[in-house]
Design an enzyme around this catalytic site. Structure first.
Site, PDB file in Angstrom:
ATOM      1  N   ASP A 175      -3.350  -7.968  27.543  1.00 53.45           N
ATOM      2  CA  ASP A 175      -2.920  -6.843  28.369  1.00 53.45           C
ATOM      3  C   ASP A 175      -1.735  -7.323  29.214  1.00 53.45           C
ATOM      4  O   ASP A 175      -1.184  -8.409  28.969  1.00 53.45           O
ATOM      5  CB  ASP A 175      -4.084  -6.292  29.202  1.00 53.45           C
ATOM      6  CG  ASP A 175      -4.535  -7.255  30.307  1.00 53.45           C
ATOM      7  OD1 ASP A 175      -4.014  -8.390  30.369  1.00 53.45           O
ATOM      8  OD2 ASP A 175      -5.401  -6.871  31.104  1.00 53.45           O
ATOM      9  N   CYS A 232      -6.353 -11.758  28.959  1.00 50.88           N
ATOM     10  CA  CYS A 232      -6.159 -10.777  30.029  1.00 50.88           C
ATOM     11  C   CYS A 232      -6.010 -11.568  31.327  1.00 50.88           C
ATOM     12  O   CYS A 232      -5.612 -12.737  31.283  1.00 50.88           O
ATOM     13  CB  CYS A 232      -7.283  -9.749  30.072  1.00 50.88           C
ATOM     14  SG  CYS A 232      -8.925 -10.426  30.390  1.00 50.88           S
ATOM     15  N   THR A 234      -8.359 -12.584  33.646  1.00 47.22           N
ATOM     16  CA  THR A 234      -9.375 -13.635  33.741  1.00 47.22           C
ATOM     17  C   THR A 234      -9.869 -14.107  32.376  1.00 47.22           C
ATOM     18  O   THR A 234     -10.549 -15.129  32.294  1.00 47.22           O
ATOM     19  CB  THR A 234     -10.601 -13.103  34.495  1.00 47.22           C
ATOM     20  OG1 THR A 234     -11.096 -11.971  33.753  1.00 47.22           O
ATOM     21  CG2 THR A 234     -10.256 -12.694  35.916  1.00 47.22           C
ATOM     22  N   HIS A 265     -19.488 -26.144  17.212  1.00 46.63           N
ATOM     23  CA  HIS A 265     -20.875 -25.675  17.254  1.00 46.63           C
ATOM     24  C   HIS A 265     -21.039 -24.190  16.996  1.00 46.63           C
ATOM     25  O   HIS A 265     -22.036 -23.765  16.413  1.00 46.63           O
ATOM     26  CB  HIS A 265     -21.493 -25.985  18.631  1.00 46.63           C
ATOM     27  CG  HIS A 265     -21.871 -27.424  18.788  1.00 46.63           C
ATOM     28  ND1 HIS A 265     -22.715 -27.874  19.769  1.00 46.63           N
ATOM     29  CD2 HIS A 265     -21.498 -28.518  18.086  1.00 46.63           C
ATOM     30  CE1 HIS A 265     -22.867 -29.196  19.663  1.00 46.63           C
ATOM     31  NE2 HIS A 265     -22.124 -29.604  18.653  1.00 46.63           N
ATOM     32  N   HIS A 300     -26.051 -26.023  13.172  1.00 49.31           N
ATOM     33  CA  HIS A 300     -25.392 -24.902  13.860  1.00 49.31           C
ATOM     34  C   HIS A 300     -25.296 -23.665  12.965  1.00 49.31           C
ATOM     35  O   HIS A 300     -25.266 -22.547  13.454  1.00 49.31           O
ATOM     36  CB  HIS A 300     -24.007 -25.326  14.335  1.00 49.31           C
ATOM     37  CG  HIS A 300     -24.055 -26.548  15.187  1.00 49.31           C
ATOM     38  ND1 HIS A 300     -24.695 -26.585  16.400  1.00 49.31           N
ATOM     39  CD2 HIS A 300     -23.589 -27.802  14.969  1.00 49.31           C
ATOM     40  CE1 HIS A 300     -24.611 -27.800  16.911  1.00 49.31           C
ATOM     41  NE2 HIS A 300     -23.948 -28.559  16.058  1.00 49.31           N
TER      42      HIS A 300
HETATM   43  O1  RP5 Z   1      -3.702  -5.856  36.858  1.00 51.31           O
HETATM   44  P1  RP5 Z   1      -4.981  -5.227  37.299  1.00 51.31           P
HETATM   45  O2  RP5 Z   1      -5.146  -3.844  36.714  1.00 51.31           O
HETATM   46  O3  RP5 Z   1      -5.181  -5.256  38.785  1.00 51.31           O
HETATM   47  O4  RP5 Z   1      -6.160  -6.132  36.724  1.00 51.31           O
HETATM   48  C1  RP5 Z   1      -6.421  -6.190  35.331  1.00 51.31           C
HETATM   49  C2  RP5 Z   1      -7.135  -7.459  34.999  1.00 51.31           C
HETATM   50  O5  RP5 Z   1      -8.338  -7.567  35.715  1.00 51.31           O
HETATM   51  C3  RP5 Z   1      -9.425  -7.750  34.853  1.00 51.31           C
HETATM   52  O6  RP5 Z   1     -10.072  -6.527  34.677  1.00 51.31           O
HETATM   53  C4  RP5 Z   1      -8.829  -8.186  33.551  1.00 51.31           C
HETATM   54  O7  RP5 Z   1      -8.714  -9.567  33.582  1.00 51.31           O
HETATM   55  C5  RP5 Z   1      -7.492  -7.531  33.555  1.00 51.31           C
HETATM   56  O8  RP5 Z   1      -6.529  -8.290  32.857  1.00 51.31           O
END
Ligand code: RP5
Length: 320
Positions: A175, A232, A234, A265, A300
């Site tokens: 994103d 993204c 996090t 694994h 595994h």
């Molecule tokens: O940029 P904003 O919309 O504040 O935050 C989006 C991020 O916050 C979390 O949901 C995800 O990691 C996403 O990439």
């Protein structure tokens, strides 16, 4: 040496011939070396087989004409453990391949058609080995000819070795919050000489991570890409999304040790990272560990089977 499981519909004609003819060819290759090793690892099954049905008489006759006397050959229906055990599941038609992939998305990249890996084609350029069942003997002979012509290509495919054969296809997506780090990862893929597709996004303008994470995960689950990398802010949202897609095992990793273990694994096929957590240098190390490490298998594999069984139960609508 890798094992091969031929799959047709009934396991009374095409896959039986393919198994017998490949064994014969490998045995003729001599008692020592990789070919002999492979001969012990050739099997067949049918997606819709009637368990225990004997090979059809024309199948036996055509094989006899080629110097193969079938012993007590009995049809086996394709079962999940057969798929798990075989290195390659070699289907006789594209439809069969796609159906087996649908049932076993965890193994999609190992489910192929004979003619595609052999680099040959059926009548009129068809990707399929035609089914002679119920047709005159001449059709069985034509099927056997087609199979025999494809076997050298299959053998060299099996012998070429995984690393050499597969230039890993990687799907990447992010994103807005992951976009800058995705650019760094794409740079690494180029340096490593890996082919990839970037599913977007294409800027830091705000978008929703499920749209991009889903696209990558579904492409990996369909077997179109061997691995996926999703980013993204996090990495948490992307890992949640990717793990909703059956057949995907997404690992959220921010240091190389976890990335390596996720491959060894868990046979993780998608890596998730957070663009607001790690910088480009560390992300490249993590991605490299993820891309360069092979699955260890062994104990595994049994655990992955349990994950796949859980997915199948949920697909069937069962609730705890
Ligand atoms: O940029 P904003 O919309 O504040 O935050 C989006 C991020 O916050 C979390 O949901 C995800 O990691 C996403 O990439």
């Amino acid at each position: 040496m890798e094992s091969v499981l031929f799959v047709c519909s009934g396991n009374t004609c095409r896959s039986v011939m393919a198994e017998a003819l490949l064994r014969k060819r490998l045995q003729e290759g001599g008692p020592a070396g990789p070919a002999a090793d492979l001969a012990a690892r050739v099997a067949s099954a049918g997606l819709h087989a009637s368990e225990g049905a004997p090979a059809t008489e024309p199948t036996r006759q055509v094989l006899r004409e080629r110097g193969v006397e079938l012993a007590d050959q009995r049809a086996r229906r394709l079962r999940p453990e057969m798929v798990a055990q075989a290195d390659w599941i070699v289907a006789m038609t594209a439809d069969l391949r796609d159906e087996i992939r649908r049932r076993h998305p965890e193994k999609a990249d190992r489910i192929v058609t004979l003619l595609e890996v052999a680099g040959s084609a059926g009548p009129g350029g068809s990707p399929d080995v035609p089914d002679p069942y119920g047709l005159p003997l001449e059709h069985y002979r034509q099927t056997a000819d087609l199979l025999e012509a494809a076997l050298p290509g299959l053998i060299s495919f099996l012998e070429r070795g995984r690393k050499e054969r597969v230039r890993m296809q990687v799907a990447v997506g992010s994103d807005h919050a992951g976009y800058p780090l995705k650019e760094a990862v794409v740079g690494l893929l180029k340096e490593m000489g890996l082919s990839y597709r970037d599913f977007g996004t294409t800027s830091e303008a705000s978008v929703d991570y499920p749209d991009f994470g889903r696209a990558v995960a579904e492409a990996v689950a369909r077997g179109e890409y061997e691995r996926g990398i999703v980013i993204c802010g996090t990495g948490i949202g992307m890992s949640i999304v990717a793990n909703k897609v059956p057949g995907v095992r997404a690992a959220l990793c921010h240091e190389p040790y976890s990335a390596r273990m996720s491959r060894l694994h868990n046979d993780a096929n998608v890596l998730a990272m957070g663009g607001r957590i790690v910088g480009p240098a560390l992300a490249r190390e993590v991605a490299r560990a993820f891309l360069e490490t092979d699955f260890e298998g062994g104990r595994h594999q049994r655990r992955l089977e349990k994950i796949a069984a859980l997915e199948r139960e949920r697909e069937g609508g069962n609730r705890p």
